[in-house]
Design an enzyme around this catalytic site. Structure first.
Site, PDB file in Angstrom:
ATOM      1  N   LYS A   1      -9.559   7.626  12.836  1.00  0.00           N
ATOM      2  CA  LYS A   1     -10.974   7.605  13.233  1.00  0.00           C
ATOM      3  C   LYS A   1     -11.721   8.860  12.802  1.00  0.00           C
ATOM      4  CE  LYS A   1     -10.015   9.079  18.000  1.00  0.00           C
ATOM      5  NZ  LYS A   1      -8.577   9.354  17.760  1.00  0.00           N
ATOM      6  N   PHE A   2     -10.995   9.946  12.534  1.00  0.00           N
ATOM      7  CA  PHE A   2     -11.672  11.157  12.043  1.00  0.00           C
ATOM      8  C   PHE A   2     -11.578  11.314  10.525  1.00  0.00           C
ATOM      9  CE2 PHE A   2     -11.184  12.564  16.541  1.00  0.00           C
ATOM     10  CZ  PHE A   2     -12.546  12.705  16.800  1.00  0.00           C
TER      11      PHE A   2
ATOM     12  N   TRP B   1      -5.267  14.183   8.296  1.00  0.00           N
ATOM     13  CA  TRP B   1      -3.812  14.294   8.473  1.00  0.00           C
ATOM     14  C   TRP B   1      -3.253  15.631   7.998  1.00  0.00           C
ATOM     15  CZ3 TRP B   1      -2.272  14.687   3.452  1.00  0.00           C
ATOM     16  CH2 TRP B   1      -3.032  14.032   2.486  1.00  0.00           C
TER      17      TRP B   1
ATOM     18  N   GLU C   1      -7.700   5.756  -4.486  1.00  0.00           N
ATOM     19  CA  GLU C   1      -8.213   6.303  -3.224  1.00  0.00           C
ATOM     20  C   GLU C   1      -8.451   7.790  -3.377  1.00  0.00           C
ATOM     21  OE1 GLU C   1      -5.788   5.874   0.254  1.00  0.00           O
ATOM     22  OE2 GLU C   1      -5.169   3.844  -0.264  1.00  0.00           O
TER      23      GLU C   1
ATOM     24  N   ASN D   1       0.843  -1.189   0.000  1.00  0.00           N
ATOM     25  CA  ASN D   1       0.000   0.000   0.000  1.00  0.00           C
ATOM     26  C   ASN D   1       0.878   1.239   0.000  1.00  0.00           C
ATOM     27  OD1 ASN D   1      -2.719   1.229   0.291  1.00  0.00           O
ATOM     28  ND2 ASN D   1      -1.781   2.130   2.118  1.00  0.00           N
ATOM     29  N   GLU D   2       0.628   2.134  -0.933  1.00  0.00           N
ATOM     30  CA  GLU D   2       1.383   3.384  -0.994  1.00  0.00           C
ATOM     31  C   GLU D   2       2.845   3.142  -0.621  1.00  0.00           C
ATOM     32  OE1 GLU D   2      -0.673   6.500   1.205  1.00  0.00           O
ATOM     33  OE2 GLU D   2      -1.910   6.900  -0.553  1.00  0.00           O
TER      34      GLU D   2
HETATM   35  C1  GLA Z   1      -3.551   6.724   2.278  1.00  0.00           C
HETATM   36  C2  GLA Z   1      -3.558   5.291   2.654  1.00  0.00           C
HETATM   37  C3  GLA Z   1      -4.793   4.827   3.352  1.00  0.00           C
HETATM   38  C4  GLA Z   1      -5.240   5.876   4.319  1.00  0.00           C
HETATM   39  C5  GLA Z   1      -5.469   7.169   3.608  1.00  0.00           C
HETATM   40  C6  GLA Z   1      -5.924   8.283   4.497  1.00  0.00           C
HETATM   41  O1  GLA Z   1      -3.857   6.997   1.010  1.00  0.00           O
HETATM   42  O2  GLA Z   1      -3.279   4.437   1.573  1.00  0.00           O
HETATM   43  O3  GLA Z   1      -4.495   3.644   4.015  1.00  0.00           O
HETATM   44  O4  GLA Z   1      -4.266   6.045   5.286  1.00  0.00           O
HETATM   45  O5  GLA Z   1      -4.269   7.583   3.045  1.00  0.00           O
HETATM   46  O6  GLA Z   1      -6.041   9.485   3.792  1.00  0.00           O
HETATM   47  C1  GLA Z   2       0.468  10.382   4.203  1.00  0.00           C
HETATM   48  C2  GLA Z   2      -0.408  10.006   3.055  1.00  0.00           C
HETATM   49  C3  GLA Z   2      -1.822  10.314   3.357  1.00  0.00           C
HETATM   50  C4  GLA Z   2      -2.215   9.691   4.658  1.00  0.00           C
HETATM   51  C5  GLA Z   2      -1.296  10.119   5.727  1.00  0.00           C
HETATM   52  C6  GLA Z   2      -1.678   9.411   6.995  1.00  0.00           C
HETATM   53  O1  GLA Z   2       0.562  11.756   4.342  1.00  0.00           O
HETATM   54  O2  GLA Z   2      -0.063  10.647   1.901  1.00  0.00           O
HETATM   55  O3  GLA Z   2      -2.624   9.824   2.321  1.00  0.00           O
HETATM   56  O4  GLA Z   2      -2.154   8.315   4.516  1.00  0.00           O
HETATM   57  O5  GLA Z   2       0.038   9.803   5.364  1.00  0.00           O
HETATM   58  O6  GLA Z   2      -0.754   9.685   8.007  1.00  0.00           O
END
Ligand code: GLA
Ligand code: GLA
Length: 671
Positions: free
Chosen positions: A362-363, A321, A313, A155-156
């Site tokens: 959670k938010f 965040w 996404e 993931n990412e």
């Molecule tokens: C990223 C992650 C997700 C989630 C989102 C929140 O894109 O892949 O797991 O943390 O950000 O914005």
């Molecule tokens: C990074 C990602 C966001 C999110 C935050 C969560 O900044 O790019 O999509 O997942 O982390 O901490």
């Protein structure tokens, strides 16, 4: 080109709607409600098992797939296709407890603890071994499952752990450097180690660019970025290899083409995924988050070589965040979604399905908010779903663009490095500045790699391309000589790919094409501006530019260099090179770009304005679709004839797009 053939795209029709789903956070009774609601919402594709590791493997080698089996069967039985995660994104606590050496180390030598996510070193063989063992299990078990239409690697990748400075990474960095340079002499020359007594005599002396007292070696830092991008790509490739052995389903991973993450050179990644997928979140720390969304979508399409791509996404509402997490206004989620579609996405997915009651996010908003389904948010999801179904026939078409913008991650890394003339000059700001004014002119832009074939474009924008190889510069210069039009902005063509300055007058790579030569930079403090002879103002940067063959289009009237050209134009071969030597105010920048657009005969897709109305076209041999997105507060009218798909009505000559609305017209060919 792709290193794997014939897998193509997930077997899904139309413009699909999807989401991340984390059933491990919920009880089976909630799953039933979830699937029922997913059916109501017309969810086509669900990404699961992204953070499933600690659930699937409770102890080394002890796997339990019961829960995942049940979820997969439930989704499949309800006709919902599965985008199956490999579950390697966040290792379970037992792994780092047994092997603390997999935890990443920061530049100052301190190790990061587990407790968040992605707490693993990309070069760790221990992490790799455990991750691949899990992927093998997952791939073997579900590789032929008819419900699994796509694989979601990790993931990412590199979101949090891209730069690891541990000893294992140091060893891997050295191996990468040997590959790149072959001999220590070649490395010494590339890194310019004659400077500050840094000459290496043995590979073992080389370290990652760990925290130093003074500025570090810029080429070492640049190469460490390249190495780190490659190390993560290698993680992707290792998982993909396992998946492809057990499954014919296409493989992808979610890129982060976004303003706040720049760790990976996605031009080198893109050929290795079967379909390009991106995550995009509006960033309210930027001046124009909506324009950045368009830019990111255009760049993602570039990575996809113009083919349709997936938005993997986005947020239904606020994220959690950023410093201030703004909710979306009514209709904004639809506009954002359809902006991605207009710019080439054939799939719109969200993080996440159901808002979590606990945990670090959670938010964060979700398709099903904390308040449930008697909500504005849920009704907007249903509306989006209905609209996407009406746009079904658009799937597979490609975006039309006559203008390209050259974008480079290594140039970003190098241009924003320490010890530069002005820390207020930031690569992405300069890219956005040019992109945003082209967008206001109604010009659709393809974002391309340095070295891309430019022959199909009437105009090419080259903002702040600080570091460029000889080969890529030649490509650009030959494009212009052959009749092309290029707009280059300041701090371009300064260095080569080793971050060595090109001597003989800036901007070395493009000096002849632009017909200018620059002796010295005159950056100025942010906020200070200087006048221009044609009106308008500039700031941030000036250059004591000398015309060789170019003509001046405007000159400074005051500031550090009164009388010196600020914008120039040069005939080079059969083409034209414009140079913008300063940060122009937005109106003046748009004026210069308008001249270039008109000279190059670039047809605008939409009307000129303040960027609040976006018009983009997608087409194939037979059909042509006009997307009109009105982010503004007044109704606009556009010329169009055909059939409007969102409201299902004929359009005869004039398309009205109300405030906040999106309209999509299948245009009549004969006009
Ligand atoms: C990223 C992650 C997700 C989630 C989102 C929140 O894109 O892949 O797991 O943390 O950000 O914005
Ligand atoms: C990074 C990602 C966001 C999110 C935050 C969560 O900044 O790019 O999509 O997942 O982390 O901490």
């Amino acid at each position: 080109m792709a290193d794997h053939q014939g897998r193509g795209r997930p077997a899904l029709a139309g413009i699909t709607l999807g989401c991340d789903y984390n059933p491990e956070q919920w009880s089976p009774s909630v799953w039933l409600e979830d699937v029922a609601l997913m059916t109501v919402a017309g969810i086509d594709l669900v990404a699961i098992n992204i953070f499933g590791w600690s659930d699937l493997e409770s102890q080394p080698g002890r796997y339990d797939f019961d829960r995942l089996d049940a979820v997969i069967e439930l989704l499949h039985a309800n006709g919902i296709a599965i985008n199956l995660g490999t579950a390697t994104a966040s290792p379970p606590p037992w792994l780092s407890a047994q092997h603390p050496e997999i935890l990443p180390v920061a530049a100052d030598g301190t190790r990061r603890f587990p407790g968040g996510r992605q707490a693993w070193c990309p070069s760790s063989p221990v992490y790799r071994r455990h991750a691949l063992a899990l992927v093998e299990q997952v791939a073997k078990r579900y590789g032929r499952h008819p419900g699994v239409v796509l694989w979601h690697v990790s993931n990412e990748l590199g979101c949090h752990n891209a730069l690891c400075y541990c000893d294992v990474s140091a060893e891997a960095f050295r191996a990468w450097l040997r590959q790149r340079y072959g001999t220590i002499a070649a490395l010494n020359s590339a890194w310019g180690t004659a400077f500050w007594s840094q000459r290496y005599h043995d590979w073992a002396e080389i370290q990652p660019p760990r925290a130093t007292l003074s500025a570090g070696n810029p080429t070492q830092i640049l190469d460490f970025h390249r190495f780190s991008s490659d190390a993560l790509l290698d993680c992707h490739q290792a998982e993909a290899e396992v998946l492809r052995r057990h499954s014919d389903a296409p493989v992808t991973t979610n890129f982060m083409v976004t303003a706040h993450i720049r760790n990976l050179d996605y031009w080198s990644w893109a050929p290795h995924v079967d379909i390009v997928a991106n995550d995009h979140y509006l960033d309210h720390r930027l001046d124009d988050p909506t324009a950045e969304l368009s830019f990111a979508a255009d760049l993602t399409r570039g990575l996809s070589g113009g083919e349709p791509w997936m938005l993997m996404e986005q947020a239904a509402g606020a994220v959690n965040w950023q410093p201030y997490n703004l909710a979306k206004t009514p209709g904004q989620m639809l506009r954002n979604s359809l902006t991605h579609v207009a710019r080439g996405a054939d799939s719109i997915s969200f993080f996440q399905w159901r808002a979590a009651p606990y945990g670090a996010e959670k938010f964060h908003s979700a398709l099903v908010p904390h308040a449930g389904t008697d909500t504005v948010a849920w009704r907007e999801v249903l509306h989006l779903s209905a609209v996407l179904k009406r746009l079904r026939e658009v799937a597979g078409t490609r975006v039309l663009a006559d203008t390209a913008l050259v974008f480079s991650w290594p140039s970003w890394w190098a241009a924003d490095g320490d010890g530069r003339p002005s820390e207020a000059v930031r690569y992405l700001d300069q890219v956005h500045a040019v992109y945003n004014e082209l967008r206001k002119l109604g010009v659709t832009v393809d974002v391309v790699a340095p070295g891309a074939d430019l022959s199909a474009y009437r105009l090419v924008a080259i903002p702040c391309l600080y570091a460029v190889s000889d080969a890529d510069a030649t490509r650009i210069n030959e494009y212009v000589a052959g009749g092309g039009h290029a707009v280059v902005t300041f701090f371009s063509g300064i260095a080569d790919e080793k971050d060595h300055i090109r001597l003989g007058g800036y901007p070395g790579a493009f000096r002849d094409m632009l017909g200018i030569s620059v002796e010295e930079f005159f950056p100025s403090e942010p906020g200070r501006t200087f006048g221009l002879s044609t009106g308008g103002r500039a700031g941030l940067w000036a250059e004591n530019l000398r015309l060789t063959t170019a003509t001046a289009l405007t000159r400074y009237t005051d500031g550090p260099l009164p009388g010196v050209p600020a914008v120039t134009r040069n005939t080079y071969g059969d083409g034209t090179g414009w140079y913008i030597a300063t940060a122009l105010d937005t109106t003046t920048l748009r004026d210069v770009l308008r001249q270039a657009v008109e000279t190059a005969w670039v047809p605008a897709t939409g009307p000129e304005g303040d960027g609040s109305v976006e018009v983009v076209r997608r087409a194939d041999g037979e059909r042509r679709y006009l997307f009109a997105i009105n982010h503004g507060t007044t109704t606009v009218e556009l010329p169009a004839t055909g059939h409007e798909l969102v409201d299902d009505q004929p359009i005869t000559g004039t398309l009205r797009v109300g405030a906040g609305q999106v309209r999509v017209v299948r245009e009549d060919r004969a006009r």
